[in-house]
Design an enzyme around this catalytic site. Structure first.
Site, PDB file in Angstrom:
ATOM      1  N   LEU A 131       0.951  -1.164  -0.113  1.00  0.00           N
ATOM      2  CA  LEU A 131      -0.111  -0.112   0.150  1.00  0.00           C
ATOM      3  C   LEU A 131       0.938   1.159   0.118  1.00  0.00           C
ATOM      4  O   LEU A 131       1.971   1.391   0.659  1.00  0.00           O
ATOM      5  CB  LEU A 131      -1.103   0.071   1.223  1.00  0.00           C
ATOM      6  N   ASP A 132       0.128   2.309  -0.495  1.00  0.00           N
ATOM      7  CA  ASP A 132       1.124   3.572  -0.514  1.00  0.00           C
ATOM      8  C   ASP A 132       1.250   3.968   0.846  1.00  0.00           C
ATOM      9  O   ASP A 132       0.434   3.741   1.617  1.00  0.00           O
ATOM     10  CB  ASP A 132       0.424   4.682  -1.509  1.00  0.00           C
ATOM     11  N   ARG A 133       2.039   4.951   1.138  1.00  0.00           N
ATOM     12  CA  ARG A 133       2.201   5.462   2.381  1.00  0.00           C
ATOM     13  C   ARG A 133       0.997   6.069   3.123  1.00  0.00           C
ATOM     14  O   ARG A 133       0.736   5.902   4.204  1.00  0.00           O
ATOM     15  CB  ARG A 133       3.306   6.638   2.382  1.00  0.00           C
ATOM     16  N   THR A 153      -2.250   5.316   2.042  1.00  0.00           N
ATOM     17  CA  THR A 153      -3.294   4.653   2.235  1.00  0.00           C
ATOM     18  C   THR A 153      -3.273   3.999   3.226  1.00  0.00           C
ATOM     19  O   THR A 153      -2.281   3.024   3.627  1.00  0.00           O
ATOM     20  CB  THR A 153      -3.061   3.641   0.838  1.00  0.00           C
ATOM     21  N   ARG A 189      -5.799   5.765  -7.714  1.00  0.00           N
ATOM     22  CA  ARG A 189      -5.672   7.210  -8.035  1.00  0.00           C
ATOM     23  C   ARG A 189      -5.590   7.804  -9.328  1.00  0.00           C
ATOM     24  O   ARG A 189      -6.239   8.663  -9.681  1.00  0.00           O
ATOM     25  CB  ARG A 189      -4.275   7.464  -7.112  1.00  0.00           C
TER      26      ARG A 189
END
Length: 311
Positions: free
Chosen positions: A138-140, A142, A242
Protein backbone atom coordinates in the site's frame (compact mmCIF):
# COMPACT_ATOMS: atom_id res chain seq x y z
CA UNK A 1 24.25 -27.26 23.28
CA UNK A 2 22.66 -27.55 19.84
CA UNK A 3 21.35 -24.39 18.20
CA UNK A 4 17.54 -24.46 17.74
CA UNK A 5 16.54 -25.19 14.15
CA UNK A 6 13.96 -22.59 13.09
CA UNK A 7 14.11 -23.42 9.40
CA UNK A 8 10.73 -23.51 7.64
CA UNK A 9 9.48 -27.00 6.76
CA UNK A 10 6.80 -28.48 4.55
CA UNK A 11 5.66 -32.09 4.75
CA UNK A 12 3.81 -34.11 2.11
CA UNK A 13 2.51 -37.65 1.86
CA UNK A 14 3.01 -39.32 -1.52
CA UNK A 15 -0.09 -40.75 -3.19
CA UNK A 16 1.48 -41.45 -6.59
CA UNK A 17 3.32 -44.65 -7.45
CA UNK A 18 6.83 -44.62 -8.95
CA UNK A 19 7.47 -40.88 -9.30
CA UNK A 20 10.81 -39.14 -8.97
CA UNK A 21 11.23 -36.76 -6.04
CA UNK A 22 11.99 -33.92 -8.48
CA UNK A 23 8.69 -34.43 -10.33
CA UNK A 24 6.74 -34.75 -7.08
CA UNK A 25 8.15 -31.49 -5.73
CA UNK A 26 7.38 -29.72 -8.99
CA UNK A 27 3.74 -30.80 -8.64
CA UNK A 28 3.72 -29.16 -5.20
CA UNK A 29 4.92 -25.80 -6.54
CA UNK A 30 8.60 -26.14 -5.58
CA UNK A 31 10.46 -24.19 -8.28
CA UNK A 32 13.85 -25.01 -9.81
CA UNK A 33 15.27 -21.91 -8.13
CA UNK A 34 14.06 -23.21 -4.76
CA UNK A 35 15.60 -26.63 -5.40
CA UNK A 36 18.92 -24.95 -6.17
CA UNK A 37 18.69 -22.97 -2.92
CA UNK A 38 17.91 -26.16 -0.99
CA UNK A 39 21.03 -27.77 -2.37
CA UNK A 40 23.52 -24.93 -1.97
CA UNK A 41 22.15 -22.70 0.81
CA UNK A 42 21.56 -25.07 3.69
CA UNK A 43 18.24 -26.75 2.95
CA UNK A 44 17.43 -30.44 2.75
CA UNK A 45 15.14 -32.98 1.12
CA UNK A 46 14.10 -35.93 3.29
CA UNK A 47 12.12 -39.04 2.46
CA UNK A 48 10.86 -40.97 5.49
CA UNK A 49 13.39 -39.10 7.63
CA UNK A 50 16.42 -39.83 5.40
CA UNK A 51 18.07 -37.15 3.28
CA UNK A 52 17.70 -37.85 -0.46
CA UNK A 53 18.47 -36.22 -3.82
CA UNK A 54 15.89 -35.09 -6.38
CA UNK A 55 16.55 -38.30 -8.36
CA UNK A 56 15.20 -40.51 -5.58
CA UNK A 57 12.18 -42.64 -6.67
CA UNK A 58 9.07 -42.37 -4.52
CA UNK A 59 6.25 -44.81 -3.88
CA UNK A 60 2.80 -44.31 -2.44
CA UNK A 61 2.89 -43.74 1.31
CA UNK A 62 6.34 -42.09 1.42
CA UNK A 63 6.62 -39.00 3.62
CA UNK A 64 8.54 -36.11 2.03
CA UNK A 65 9.93 -33.26 4.11
CA UNK A 66 11.30 -30.09 2.52
CA UNK A 67 13.59 -28.12 4.84
CA UNK A 68 14.06 -24.60 3.47
CA UNK A 69 17.34 -22.72 3.97
CA UNK A 70 17.50 -20.19 6.76
CA UNK A 71 16.85 -16.77 5.27
CA UNK A 72 19.05 -13.84 6.20
CA UNK A 73 17.26 -10.55 6.76
CA UNK A 74 18.14 -7.91 4.19
CA UNK A 75 21.17 -5.86 5.23
CA UNK A 76 19.41 -2.69 4.13
CA UNK A 77 16.41 -3.32 6.39
CA UNK A 78 17.03 -2.28 9.98
CA UNK A 79 14.88 -4.16 12.53
CA UNK A 80 12.85 -1.80 14.74
CA UNK A 81 10.25 -2.12 17.47
CA UNK A 82 6.83 -0.90 16.43
CA UNK A 83 3.16 -1.42 17.21
CA UNK A 84 1.86 -3.72 14.47
CA UNK A 85 -1.87 -4.32 14.05
CA UNK A 86 -1.85 -8.07 13.32
CA UNK A 87 -5.09 -9.34 11.78
CA UNK A 88 -3.89 -12.90 11.13
CA UNK A 89 -0.68 -14.88 11.47
CA UNK A 90 0.47 -18.46 10.92
CA UNK A 91 3.72 -20.16 9.94
CA UNK A 92 3.46 -18.85 6.39
CA UNK A 93 1.56 -15.55 6.41
CA UNK A 94 1.21 -12.28 8.25
CA UNK A 95 -1.81 -10.04 7.56
CA UNK A 96 -1.51 -6.49 8.87
CA UNK A 97 -3.81 -3.48 9.11
CA UNK A 98 -1.64 -0.53 8.06
CA UNK A 99 -2.35 2.96 9.37
CA UNK A 100 -2.17 5.97 7.08
CA UNK A 101 1.04 8.01 7.01
CA UNK A 102 3.17 4.89 7.40
CA UNK A 103 5.37 3.52 4.58
CA UNK A 104 5.16 -0.16 3.71
CA UNK A 105 8.87 -0.37 2.94
CA UNK A 106 11.80 2.01 3.58
CA UNK A 107 12.56 4.67 1.01
CA UNK A 108 15.17 7.35 0.51
CA UNK A 109 12.91 9.91 2.15
CA UNK A 110 11.70 7.55 4.89
CA UNK A 111 14.52 5.01 5.59
CA UNK A 112 13.17 4.08 9.01
CA UNK A 113 9.82 3.51 10.68
CA UNK A 114 8.22 1.52 7.87
CA UNK A 115 6.05 -1.55 8.44
CA UNK A 116 8.86 -3.64 6.96
CA UNK A 117 11.27 -2.30 9.62
CA UNK A 118 8.76 -3.22 12.32
CA UNK A 119 8.10 -6.69 10.88
CA UNK A 120 11.88 -7.29 10.70
CA UNK A 121 12.03 -6.32 14.37
CA UNK A 122 9.21 -8.73 15.19
CA UNK A 123 10.95 -11.58 13.34
CA UNK A 124 14.24 -10.87 15.10
CA UNK A 125 12.57 -10.76 18.52
CA UNK A 126 10.76 -14.06 17.89
CA UNK A 127 13.76 -15.82 16.35
CA UNK A 128 12.15 -16.17 12.91
CA UNK A 129 15.03 -16.52 10.41
CA UNK A 130 13.38 -14.67 7.56
CA UNK A 131 13.42 -11.45 5.63
CA UNK A 132 10.24 -9.52 4.87
CA UNK A 133 8.38 -10.54 1.70
CA UNK A 134 5.71 -7.95 0.85
CA UNK A 135 2.96 -9.62 -1.19
CA UNK A 136 0.47 -6.74 -1.40
CA UNK A 137 1.78 -3.23 -0.90
CA UNK A 138 0.00 0.00 0.00
CA UNK A 139 1.09 3.59 -0.62
CA UNK A 140 2.30 5.52 2.41
CA UNK A 141 -0.95 7.49 2.83
CA UNK A 142 -3.27 4.56 2.05
CA UNK A 143 -4.56 2.62 5.03
CA UNK A 144 -5.82 -0.94 5.36
CA UNK A 145 -4.96 -4.57 4.82
CA UNK A 146 -1.75 -5.95 3.38
CA UNK A 147 -0.19 -9.40 3.15
CA UNK A 148 3.37 -10.44 4.04
CA UNK A 149 4.88 -13.86 3.32
CA UNK A 150 7.27 -15.29 5.89
CA UNK A 151 9.58 -16.91 3.35
CA UNK A 152 10.34 -16.70 -0.36
CA UNK A 153 8.65 -19.99 -1.22
CA UNK A 154 5.32 -18.79 0.16
CA UNK A 155 5.84 -15.51 -1.71
CA UNK A 156 6.45 -17.53 -4.89
CA UNK A 157 3.28 -19.61 -4.39
CA UNK A 158 1.15 -16.50 -3.84
CA UNK A 159 2.66 -14.73 -6.85
CA UNK A 160 1.88 -17.72 -9.05
CA UNK A 161 -1.65 -17.90 -7.64
CA UNK A 162 -2.26 -14.23 -8.33
CA UNK A 163 -1.18 -14.67 -11.97
CA UNK A 164 -3.82 -17.36 -12.44
CA UNK A 165 -6.79 -16.26 -10.36
CA UNK A 166 -5.85 -12.90 -8.90
CA UNK A 167 -6.48 -11.61 -5.40
CA UNK A 168 -9.64 -9.96 -4.15
CA UNK A 169 -9.03 -6.38 -3.03
CA UNK A 170 -11.93 -4.14 -2.08
CA UNK A 171 -11.21 -0.51 -1.22
CA UNK A 172 -13.29 2.21 0.37
CA UNK A 173 -12.62 5.73 -0.85
CA UNK A 174 -13.94 9.28 -0.84
CA UNK A 175 -13.75 11.02 -4.21
CA UNK A 176 -14.37 14.63 -5.11
CA UNK A 177 -17.63 15.49 -6.85
CA UNK A 178 -20.73 13.36 -7.27
CA UNK A 179 -20.07 10.17 -9.24
CA UNK A 180 -22.98 8.51 -11.10
CA UNK A 181 -25.18 6.11 -9.16
CA UNK A 182 -24.78 2.36 -9.44
CA UNK A 183 -21.74 0.46 -10.63
CA UNK A 184 -19.36 1.04 -13.51
CA UNK A 185 -15.94 -0.12 -14.68
CA UNK A 186 -12.87 1.90 -15.62
CA UNK A 187 -10.63 0.06 -18.09
CA UNK A 188 -7.80 2.38 -19.02
CA UNK A 189 -4.09 1.51 -19.51
CA UNK A 190 -1.66 3.01 -17.02
CA UNK A 191 2.00 3.93 -17.53
CA UNK A 192 4.69 6.11 -16.04
CA UNK A 193 4.24 9.84 -16.63
CA UNK A 194 7.03 11.30 -18.70
CA UNK A 195 9.52 13.28 -16.65
CA UNK A 196 8.47 11.72 -13.34
CA UNK A 197 9.72 8.67 -11.45
CA UNK A 198 6.66 8.67 -9.18
CA UNK A 199 3.56 9.72 -11.09
CA UNK A 200 1.54 7.48 -13.37
CA UNK A 201 -1.10 8.41 -15.91
CA UNK A 202 -3.62 6.91 -18.30
CA UNK A 203 -1.81 6.50 -21.62
CA UNK A 204 -2.26 4.38 -24.74
CA UNK A 205 1.10 2.62 -24.37
CA UNK A 206 0.46 1.77 -20.72
CA UNK A 207 -0.41 -1.60 -19.19
CA UNK A 208 -3.98 -2.86 -19.03
CA UNK A 209 -5.77 -1.85 -15.83
CA UNK A 210 -9.32 -2.45 -14.62
CA UNK A 211 -11.10 -0.94 -11.62
CA UNK A 212 -14.76 -1.61 -10.73
CA UNK A 213 -16.47 1.30 -8.97
CA UNK A 214 -19.70 1.36 -6.94
CA UNK A 215 -21.29 4.48 -5.49
CA UNK A 216 -22.25 4.07 -1.83
CA UNK A 217 -23.43 7.59 -1.03
CA UNK A 218 -23.28 11.25 -2.01
CA UNK A 219 -22.22 13.92 0.50
CA UNK A 220 -21.77 17.68 0.77
CA UNK A 221 -19.20 18.85 3.33
CA UNK A 222 -18.37 22.56 3.80
CA UNK A 223 -19.87 23.22 0.41
CA UNK A 224 -17.79 20.50 -1.29
CA UNK A 225 -19.46 17.60 -3.12
CA UNK A 226 -18.05 14.17 -2.22
CA UNK A 227 -18.77 10.57 -3.18
CA UNK A 228 -18.25 7.63 -0.84
CA UNK A 229 -17.37 4.70 -3.09
CA UNK A 230 -16.30 1.06 -3.09
CA UNK A 231 -13.68 -0.14 -5.58
CA UNK A 232 -12.49 -3.59 -6.62
CA UNK A 233 -9.09 -3.98 -8.29
CA UNK A 234 -8.72 -6.56 -11.06
CA UNK A 235 -5.13 -5.54 -11.80
CA UNK A 236 -2.40 -4.16 -9.58
CA UNK A 237 -0.82 -1.21 -11.37
CA UNK A 238 1.05 1.38 -9.32
CA UNK A 239 -1.36 4.10 -8.08
CA UNK A 240 -4.14 2.42 -10.09
CA UNK A 241 -7.16 3.69 -8.15
CA UNK A 242 -5.70 7.18 -7.81
CA UNK A 243 -4.93 7.44 -11.54
CA UNK A 244 -8.26 5.99 -12.68
CA UNK A 245 -10.24 8.35 -10.46
CA UNK A 246 -8.19 11.32 -11.66
CA UNK A 247 -8.91 10.26 -15.25
CA UNK A 248 -12.64 10.06 -14.45
CA UNK A 249 -12.60 13.67 -13.25
CA UNK A 250 -13.19 12.66 -9.63
CA UNK A 251 -9.80 12.48 -7.86
CA UNK A 252 -9.54 11.18 -4.33
CA UNK A 253 -10.13 13.75 -1.61
CA UNK A 254 -6.75 14.68 -0.16
CA UNK A 255 -4.76 13.28 -3.10
CA UNK A 256 -2.83 16.39 -4.14
CA UNK A 257 -0.48 14.34 -6.37
CA UNK A 258 -3.40 13.42 -8.63
CA UNK A 259 -5.55 16.55 -8.51
CA UNK A 260 -7.31 16.22 -5.17
CA UNK A 261 -7.48 18.98 -2.56
CA UNK A 262 -6.40 18.73 1.08
CA UNK A 263 -9.01 21.12 2.42
CA UNK A 264 -11.03 18.35 4.10
CA UNK A 265 -8.54 15.54 4.76
CA UNK A 266 -4.75 15.49 4.99
CA UNK A 267 -4.13 12.32 2.96
CA UNK A 268 -5.69 10.49 0.05
CA UNK A 269 -8.99 9.09 1.33
CA UNK A 270 -8.31 5.46 0.40
CA UNK A 271 -8.56 2.33 2.56
CA UNK A 272 -8.14 -1.36 1.69
CA UNK A 273 -11.08 -2.82 3.57
CA UNK A 274 -11.23 -6.40 2.26
CA UNK A 275 -8.44 -8.76 1.22
CA UNK A 276 -9.16 -12.26 -0.06
CA UNK A 277 -7.12 -15.12 -1.53
CA UNK A 278 -6.52 -18.87 -1.25
CA UNK A 279 -4.07 -19.98 1.42
CA UNK A 280 -1.00 -21.28 -0.46
CA UNK A 281 -0.57 -24.31 1.83
CA UNK A 282 -4.05 -25.35 2.97
CA UNK A 283 -6.10 -24.32 -0.06
CA UNK A 284 -8.53 -22.57 2.29
CA UNK A 285 -10.40 -19.48 1.08
CA UNK A 286 -9.14 -16.60 3.23
CA UNK A 287 -11.04 -13.33 3.64
CA UNK A 288 -9.99 -10.47 5.93
CA UNK A 289 -11.79 -7.22 6.74
CA UNK A 290 -10.78 -3.85 8.17
CA UNK A 291 -13.12 -1.11 9.35
CA UNK A 292 -13.04 2.30 7.70
CA UNK A 293 -10.54 4.51 9.62
CA UNK A 294 -11.64 7.41 11.79
CA UNK A 295 -10.47 10.25 9.53
CA UNK A 296 -12.48 8.97 6.55
CA UNK A 297 -15.52 8.08 8.66
CA UNK A 298 -15.50 11.48 10.31
CA UNK A 299 -15.40 13.21 6.93
CA UNK A 300 -18.52 11.54 5.54
CA UNK A 301 -20.25 11.70 8.93
CA UNK A 302 -20.23 15.50 8.71
CA UNK A 303 -22.99 15.14 6.15
CA UNK A 304 -25.86 12.64 6.38
CA UNK A 305 -25.52 11.02 2.99
CA UNK A 306 -27.55 7.89 2.33
CA UNK A 307 -25.50 4.68 2.26
CA UNK A 308 -26.69 2.56 -0.63
CA UNK A 309 -25.64 -0.78 0.82
CA UNK A 310 -24.40 -2.28 4.07
CA UNK A 311 -20.58 -2.24 4.35
Amino acid sequence: MNKPDFRFRLQFEVEEQNILLREFLHSKGISKRTLTALKYEGGALQVNGTERTVRHPLVSGDRVTVVFPEERPSEGLRPEDGALSVIYEDEALLILDKPANRSTIPSRDHPDGSLANWVAGKFKKEGVPATVHIVTRLDRDTSGLLCIAKNRHIHHLLSEQFKVRGIYRNYLAIAEGHLPSGRFTIEQPIGRKEGSIIEREVREDGKYARTDVELLSHHRVNGEELSFISLVLHTGRTHQIRVHLQWSGHPLAGDDLYGGARKLIERQALHCGVLGFVHPLTGEEMMFRSEIPADMLQLISKDHGVISRKL
